[in-house]
Design a protein around this motif. Structure first.
Motif, PDB file in Angstrom:
ATOM      1  N   ASP A  29       0.828  -1.213   0.000  1.00 22.69           N
ATOM      2  CA  ASP A  29       0.000   0.000   0.000  1.00 22.69           C
ATOM      3  C   ASP A  29       0.859   1.257   0.000  1.00 22.69           C
ATOM      4  O   ASP A  29       0.582   2.221  -0.714  1.00 22.69           O
ATOM      5  CB  ASP A  29      -0.932   0.034   1.227  1.00 22.69           C
ATOM      6  CG  ASP A  29      -2.024  -1.026   1.118  1.00 22.69           C
ATOM      7  OD1 ASP A  29      -2.157  -1.606   0.013  1.00 22.69           O
ATOM      8  OD2 ASP A  29      -2.714  -1.277   2.120  1.00 22.69           O
ATOM      9  N   ALA A  30       1.930   1.223   0.816  1.00 26.47           N
ATOM     10  CA  ALA A  30       2.812   2.389   0.885  1.00 26.47           C
ATOM     11  C   ALA A  30       3.523   2.587  -0.456  1.00 26.47           C
ATOM     12  O   ALA A  30       3.647   3.705  -0.953  1.00 26.47           O
ATOM     13  CB  ALA A  30       3.839   2.206   2.005  1.00 26.47           C
ATOM     14  N   SER A  52       2.428   1.669  -3.384  1.00 24.35           N
ATOM     15  CA  SER A  52       1.433   2.110  -4.369  1.00 24.35           C
ATOM     16  C   SER A  52       1.175   3.605  -4.239  1.00 24.35           C
ATOM     17  O   SER A  52       1.126   4.330  -5.237  1.00 24.35           O
ATOM     18  CB  SER A  52       0.121   1.346  -4.164  1.00 24.35           C
ATOM     19  OG  SER A  52       0.346  -0.038  -4.304  1.00 24.35           O
ATOM     20  N   GLU A  53       1.027   4.070  -2.997  1.00 19.52           N
ATOM     21  CA  GLU A  53       0.782   5.492  -2.773  1.00 19.52           C
ATOM     22  C   GLU A  53       2.003   6.309  -3.202  1.00 19.52           C
ATOM     23  O   GLU A  53       1.883   7.370  -3.819  1.00 19.52           O
ATOM     24  CB  GLU A  53       0.422   5.743  -1.301  1.00 19.52           C
ATOM     25  CG  GLU A  53       0.147   7.202  -0.923  1.00 19.52           C
ATOM     26  CD  GLU A  53      -0.692   7.986  -1.951  1.00 19.52           C
ATOM     27  OE1 GLU A  53      -1.669   7.426  -2.499  1.00 19.52           O
ATOM     28  OE2 GLU A  53      -0.356   9.156  -2.223  1.00 19.52           O
ATOM     29  N   GLU A  92       1.981   6.677  -6.999  1.00 25.03           N
ATOM     30  CA  GLU A  92       1.027   7.727  -7.408  1.00 25.03           C
ATOM     31  C   GLU A  92       1.634   9.113  -7.151  1.00 25.03           C
ATOM     32  O   GLU A  92       1.528  10.016  -7.974  1.00 25.03           O
ATOM     33  CB  GLU A  92      -0.276   7.604  -6.599  1.00 25.03           C
ATOM     34  CG  GLU A  92      -1.105   6.385  -6.953  1.00 25.03           C
ATOM     35  CD  GLU A  92      -2.072   6.630  -8.122  1.00 25.03           C
ATOM     36  OE1 GLU A  92      -2.429   7.790  -8.385  1.00 25.03           O
ATOM     37  OE2 GLU A  92      -2.446   5.629  -8.771  1.00 25.03           O
ATOM     38  N   GLN A  93       2.295   9.250  -6.013  1.00 21.63           N
ATOM     39  CA  GLN A  93       2.901  10.527  -5.639  1.00 21.63           C
ATOM     40  C   GLN A  93       4.009  10.916  -6.625  1.00 21.63           C
ATOM     41  O   GLN A  93       4.091  12.057  -7.060  1.00 21.63           O
ATOM     42  CB  GLN A  93       3.460  10.395  -4.203  1.00 21.63           C
ATOM     43  CG  GLN A  93       4.141  11.632  -3.647  1.00 21.63           C
ATOM     44  CD  GLN A  93       3.174  12.803  -3.439  1.00 21.63           C
ATOM     45  OE1 GLN A  93       1.972  12.595  -3.296  1.00 21.63           O
ATOM     46  NE2 GLN A  93       3.706  14.018  -3.464  1.00 21.63           N
ATOM     47  N   ARG A 133      -6.938   3.153  -8.250  1.00 21.23           N
ATOM     48  CA  ARG A 133      -5.610   3.769  -8.290  1.00 21.23           C
ATOM     49  C   ARG A 133      -4.571   2.648  -8.161  1.00 21.23           C
ATOM     50  O   ARG A 133      -4.931   1.478  -7.986  1.00 21.23           O
ATOM     51  CB  ARG A 133      -5.433   4.781  -7.138  1.00 21.23           C
ATOM     52  CG  ARG A 133      -6.537   5.801  -6.953  1.00 21.23           C
ATOM     53  CD  ARG A 133      -6.796   6.676  -8.148  1.00 21.23           C
ATOM     54  NE  ARG A 133      -5.634   7.360  -8.663  1.00 21.23           N
ATOM     55  CZ  ARG A 133      -5.693   8.266  -9.661  1.00 21.23           C
ATOM     56  NH1 ARG A 133      -6.859   8.587 -10.226  1.00 21.23           N
ATOM     57  NH2 ARG A 133      -4.597   8.836 -10.098  1.00 21.23           N
ATOM     58  N   ARG A 151      -2.291  -0.113  -6.959  1.00 24.67           N
ATOM     59  CA  ARG A 151      -2.507  -1.010  -5.811  1.00 24.67           C
ATOM     60  C   ARG A 151      -2.043  -2.421  -6.158  1.00 24.67           C
ATOM     61  O   ARG A 151      -1.765  -2.713  -7.324  1.00 24.67           O
ATOM     62  CB  ARG A 151      -3.995  -1.060  -5.432  1.00 24.67           C
ATOM     63  CG  ARG A 151      -4.804  -1.806  -6.495  1.00 24.67           C
ATOM     64  CD  ARG A 151      -6.112  -1.108  -6.729  1.00 24.67           C
ATOM     65  NE  ARG A 151      -6.932  -1.819  -7.713  1.00 24.67           N
ATOM     66  CZ  ARG A 151      -6.697  -1.804  -9.020  1.00 24.67           C
ATOM     67  NH1 ARG A 151      -5.627  -1.240  -9.541  1.00 24.67           N
ATOM     68  NH2 ARG A 151      -7.526  -2.435  -9.849  1.00 24.67           N
ATOM     69  N   THR A 190      -5.912   5.834 -12.573  1.00 21.06           N
ATOM     70  CA  THR A 190      -4.565   6.369 -12.825  1.00 21.06           C
ATOM     71  C   THR A 190      -4.326   6.461 -14.338  1.00 21.06           C
ATOM     72  O   THR A 190      -3.832   7.469 -14.847  1.00 21.06           O
ATOM     73  CB  THR A 190      -3.484   5.445 -12.201  1.00 21.06           C
ATOM     74  OG1 THR A 190      -3.925   4.986 -10.925  1.00 21.06           O
ATOM     75  CG2 THR A 190      -2.155   6.149 -12.080  1.00 21.06           C
TER      76      THR A 190
END
Ligand code: F6R
Length: 262
Positions: free
Chosen positions: A110-111, A113-114, A117-118, A151, A153, A186
């Motif tokens: 999860d981290a 994936s975020e 995106e960032q 998004r 993941r 995304t």
């Protein structure tokens, strides 16, 4: 959606290569979304030639790949990082530090994936996203029933996807069960999408993507929502399209003479 039907896979691959080349020549600092898989191999071979012959500037590019198998170290021979380094980045001279794939041996999906995106947001978003399509209609590894708003993941791969990708793994290895993938949301955020499909095995998925109902059962159908999506096909991949004559009438021989989308 712009549908360009070419008489052969070779012409379809070349036209995708030409779009990428023109885009990079016009905007050397572009942010390009990339795909892997068998379909892209010929595109990248042609792109390397084109970059070399036309002295296309690639050192300012930023690239983001759609996906990576979960649990594979980047240097595993079947990782998408290895694929991209060998098939495009190194031979084309694209600096590795300007190329991004999800880090799939990270501890926490999860981290990661975020963070992915960032990184895309910080790059200003993707200008042009290259896509292939799975026989089940997936884009990236967004398997059927993926949320159309999803998004980046961790996704569980279907057995049919694992079977299709079995060939890239050794006899004593298991094909990964999971991947980190950009989500459909995304992908739809990219300012332009360019999907290539070749071969009869993709014909059904292609017809569902272009002419079928919009829905999570065919994730690629989400491209119907995108204001600037182009689908490049060879004759075999286009063989189940009901409106094939219309597409050929609008763009004879798959040549894009009309700079319009719809
Ligand atoms: C690859 C990817 C996948 C492939 C699709 C088609 O990064 O995201 O969606 O584009 O599975 O794969 P091939 O080209 O091997 O048929």
């Amino acid at each position: 959606m712009k549908v360009l039907v070419h008489s052969s896979a070779e012409l379809a691959q070349q036209s995708v290569c030409d779009v990428l080349t023109a885009r990079i020549l016009a905007h050397p600092a572009s942010v390009i979304g990339l795909a892997t898989g068998g379909t892209m191999e010929a595109v990248y071979d042609k792109l390397i030639l084109s970059i070399t012959r036309k002295a296309v500037p690639v050192r300012e590019l930023l690239t983001f790949n759609l996906d990576e198998y979960w649990g594979l170290a980047p240097n595993h021979p079947a990782s998408y990082r290895s694929y991209m380094n060998a098939r495009l980045f190194d031979p084309a001279g694209i600096p590795r530090e300007r190329t991004f794939l999800p880090v799939a041996d990270a501890v926490e999906p999860d981290a990661e994936s975020e963070a992915y995106e960032q990184r895309i947001r910080e790059a200003g978003g993707i200008d042009l996203q290259l896509l292939g399509i799975g026989q089940n209609g997936h884009i990236g590894f967004n398997e059927p029933t993926s949320s159309l708003a999803s998004r980046t993941r961790l996704k569980t791969l279907t057995e049919s996807t694992r079977k299709a990708n079995r060939q890239y793994f050794g006899d004593d290895e298991e094909t990964p069960k999971y991947a980190i993938t950009m989500g459909i949301g995304t992908i739809l955020d990219a300012r332009e999408c360019l999907l290539l499909a070749t071969g009869e095995s993709k014909a059904e998925a292609v017809s569902r993507m272009i002419e079928g109902p919009l829905g999570a059962h065919c994730p690629a159908s989400a491209l119907q929502l995108h204001p600037k999506a182009t689908v490049v096909l060879d004759a075999d991949a286009a063989s189940e399209l009901k409106l094939r004559e219309y597409y050929q009438h609008v763009h004879p021989d798959g040549i894009d003479r009309q700079p319009t989308h719809g």
